[in-house]
Design a protein around this motif. Structure first.
Motif, PDB file in Angstrom:
ATOM      1  N   ILE A   1     -21.878 124.433 113.736  1.00 23.71           N
ATOM      2  CA  ILE A   1     -23.229 124.151 113.273  1.00 23.71           C
ATOM      3  C   ILE A   1     -23.891 123.258 114.318  1.00 23.71           C
ATOM      4  N   GLY A   2     -24.987 123.710 114.879  1.00 26.47           N
ATOM      5  CA  GLY A   2     -25.613 122.961 115.959  1.00 26.47           C
ATOM      6  C   GLY A   2     -24.643 122.775 117.112  1.00 26.47           C
ATOM      7  N   ARG A   3     -24.447 121.534 117.517  1.00 23.80           N
ATOM      8  CA  ARG A   3     -23.533 121.210 118.614  1.00 23.80           C
ATOM      9  C   ARG A   3     -22.161 120.786 118.099  1.00 23.80           C
ATOM     10  N   SER A   4     -21.889 121.060 116.824  1.00 24.62           N
ATOM     11  CA  SER A   4     -20.661 120.578 116.189  1.00 24.62           C
ATOM     12  C   SER A   4     -19.726 121.714 115.821  1.00 24.62           C
ATOM     13  N   LEU A   5     -18.450 121.377 115.731  1.00 28.26           N
ATOM     14  CA  LEU A   5     -17.389 122.317 115.376  1.00 28.26           C
ATOM     15  C   LEU A   5     -16.465 121.640 114.372  1.00 28.26           C
ATOM     16  N   GLY A   6     -16.085 122.371 113.333  1.00 30.72           N
ATOM     17  CA  GLY A   6     -15.087 121.881 112.387  1.00 30.72           C
ATOM     18  C   GLY A   6     -13.927 122.839 112.314  1.00 30.72           C
ATOM     19  N   VAL A   7     -12.699 122.321 112.344  1.00 30.36           N
ATOM     20  CA  VAL A   7     -11.503 123.155 112.218  1.00 30.36           C
ATOM     21  C   VAL A   7     -10.591 122.577 111.147  1.00 30.36           C
ATOM     22  N   GLN A   8     -10.053 123.443 110.308  1.00 28.45           N
ATOM     23  CA  GLN A   8      -9.179 122.994 109.232  1.00 28.45           C
ATOM     24  C   GLN A   8      -7.784 122.635 109.743  1.00 28.45           C
ATOM     25  N   PHE A   9      -7.371 123.243 110.823  1.00 28.00           N
ATOM     26  CA  PHE A   9      -6.030 123.023 111.356  1.00 28.00           C
ATOM     27  C   PHE A   9      -6.006 121.787 112.252  1.00 28.00           C
ATOM     28  N   HIS A  10      -4.840 121.519 112.823  1.00 27.93           N
ATOM     29  CA  HIS A  10      -4.624 120.299 113.610  1.00 27.93           C
ATOM     30  C   HIS A  10      -4.327 120.634 115.073  1.00 27.93           C
ATOM     31  N   PRO A  11      -5.355 120.863 115.899  1.00 25.78           N
ATOM     32  CA  PRO A  11      -5.092 121.117 117.315  1.00 25.78           C
ATOM     33  C   PRO A  11      -4.584 119.895 118.055  1.00 25.78           C
ATOM     34  N   GLU A  12      -4.801 118.724 117.496  1.00 24.20           N
ATOM     35  CA  GLU A  12      -4.441 117.481 118.193  1.00 24.20           C
ATOM     36  C   GLU A  12      -2.974 117.108 118.068  1.00 24.20           C
ATOM     37  N   VAL A  13      -2.293 117.596 117.027  1.00 29.48           N
ATOM     38  CA  VAL A  13      -1.014 116.991 116.665  1.00 29.48           C
ATOM     39  C   VAL A  13       0.101 117.378 117.639  1.00 29.48           C
ATOM     40  N   THR A  14       0.900 116.405 117.996  1.00 30.24           N
ATOM     41  CA  THR A  14       2.042 116.558 118.894  1.00 30.24           C
ATOM     42  C   THR A  14       3.332 116.523 118.074  1.00 30.24           C
ATOM     43  N   PRO A  15       4.465 116.888 118.675  1.00 28.01           N
ATOM     44  CA  PRO A  15       5.727 116.735 117.943  1.00 28.01           C
ATOM     45  C   PRO A  15       5.950 115.311 117.447  1.00 28.01           C
ATOM     46  N   ALA A  16       5.595 114.312 118.253  1.00 24.86           N
ATOM     47  CA  ALA A  16       5.744 112.923 117.811  1.00 24.86           C
ATOM     48  C   ALA A  16       4.870 112.640 116.598  1.00 24.86           C
ATOM     49  N   GLY A  17       3.655 113.205 116.588  1.00 25.67           N
ATOM     50  CA  GLY A  17       2.773 113.016 115.448  1.00 25.67           C
ATOM     51  C   GLY A  17       3.325 113.643 114.183  1.00 25.67           C
ATOM     52  N   ILE A  18       3.892 114.832 114.304  1.00 23.24           N
ATOM     53  CA  ILE A  18       4.483 115.491 113.142  1.00 23.24           C
ATOM     54  C   ILE A  18       5.669 114.689 112.628  1.00 23.24           C
ATOM     55  N   ARG A  19       6.453 114.130 113.521  1.00 28.06           N
ATOM     56  CA  ARG A  19       7.568 113.278 113.084  1.00 28.06           C
ATOM     57  C   ARG A  19       7.049 112.077 112.291  1.00 28.06           C
ATOM     58  N   ARG A  20       5.950 111.471 112.751  1.00 31.14           N
ATOM     59  CA  ARG A  20       5.384 110.328 112.023  1.00 31.14           C
ATOM     60  C   ARG A  20       4.917 110.744 110.634  1.00 31.14           C
TER      61      ARG A  20
END
Length: 235
Positions: A167-186
């Motif tokens: 929408i406009g200059r914005s994007l929303g995603v339901q999934f987690h493109p940012e998460v790393t294996p360390a993040g999932i462990r946390r």
């Protein structure tokens, strides 16, 4: 260029998204909304900075709901919704992730409700624009779903929920493109193990899959971030 990543809880970080932005020369700042010692009492009162001081806002995920936990979250959700709406109304850009995408949708007139099909783990999506939003698999961890706000274009979906919109200059995603294996462990260690078992999943499998898919996941995130900046952010 300057981005602000909003980490709603202390267990989350910008991960691959932050790395992709930094690799492209961006300055990436972080704001933690609920500190670790308030995780079980998240009714804090943070101060959101002037959105105009940043070229991009990146609200990340959260262990709470952007649609049904208003009373529990308390004093910061409504101000964040206004902050996001004002940023978009002023021509700013938001890249919302999971809770952040739900909050953005709600701020702009969409809804957020409990999903009849919660998702935890690596899931593919049906993308209308795989050059912009690759089909995955993407890591998911959500119990809610949003409706795409008025004026937005849905870009991806699966049987459980809409998965991406612009929408406009914005994007929303339901999934987690940012998460790393360390993040999932946390997340697993921070209470997520019980949630996973509640859906019949083995927490150890989530961690093992994250390690196995890490390189491809990072490449998909780099594609997503680059395409977003080149097509949607730049418009």
């Amino acid at each position: 260029m300057r981005a602000l990543c909003v980490c709603h809880d202390a267990l989350s970080d910008p991960g691959y998204v932050g790395a992709a932005l930094r690799d492209l020369g961006w300055q990436v700042d972080e704001l933690v909304v609920v500190p670790e010692d308030r995780h079980h009492a998240p009714d804090v009162e943070p101060s959101f900075p002037d959105s105009a001081a940043y070229d991009l806002l990146v609200p990340l995920g959260a262990p709470w709901s952007a649609g049904v936990d208003d009373a529990r979250i308390g004093r910061w959700l409504a101000p964040e919704l206004r902050w996001l709406a004002d940023a978009v109304a002023g021509g700013g850009a938001v890249f919302g992730i999971c809770f952040g995408a739900q909050a953005l949708a709600r701020a702009l007139g969409g809804t957020v409700t409990r999903s009849p099909s919660p998702e935890i783990g690596w899931v593919g999506v049906e993308s209308d624009r795989p050059d912009l939003v690759p089909s995955g698999p993407w890591f998911q961890w959500h119990f809610d779903r949003f409706t795409v706000p008025p004026g937005a274009v849905e870009l991806a979906r699966n049987a459980a929920a809409p998965q991406a919109y612009r929408i406009g200059r914005s994007l929303g995603v339901q999934f987690h493109p940012e998460v790393t294996p360390a993040g999932i462990r946390r997340w697993v260690a921070g209470g997520g193990a019980a949630q996973a078992r509640g859906l019949g999943l083995r927490p150890a499998d989530l961690v093992a899959d994250a390690d196995r898919l890490a390189a491809d996941a990072r490449r998909r995130t780099e594609t997503l971030v680059s395409a977003y900046l080149n097509e949607i952010f730049a418009c």
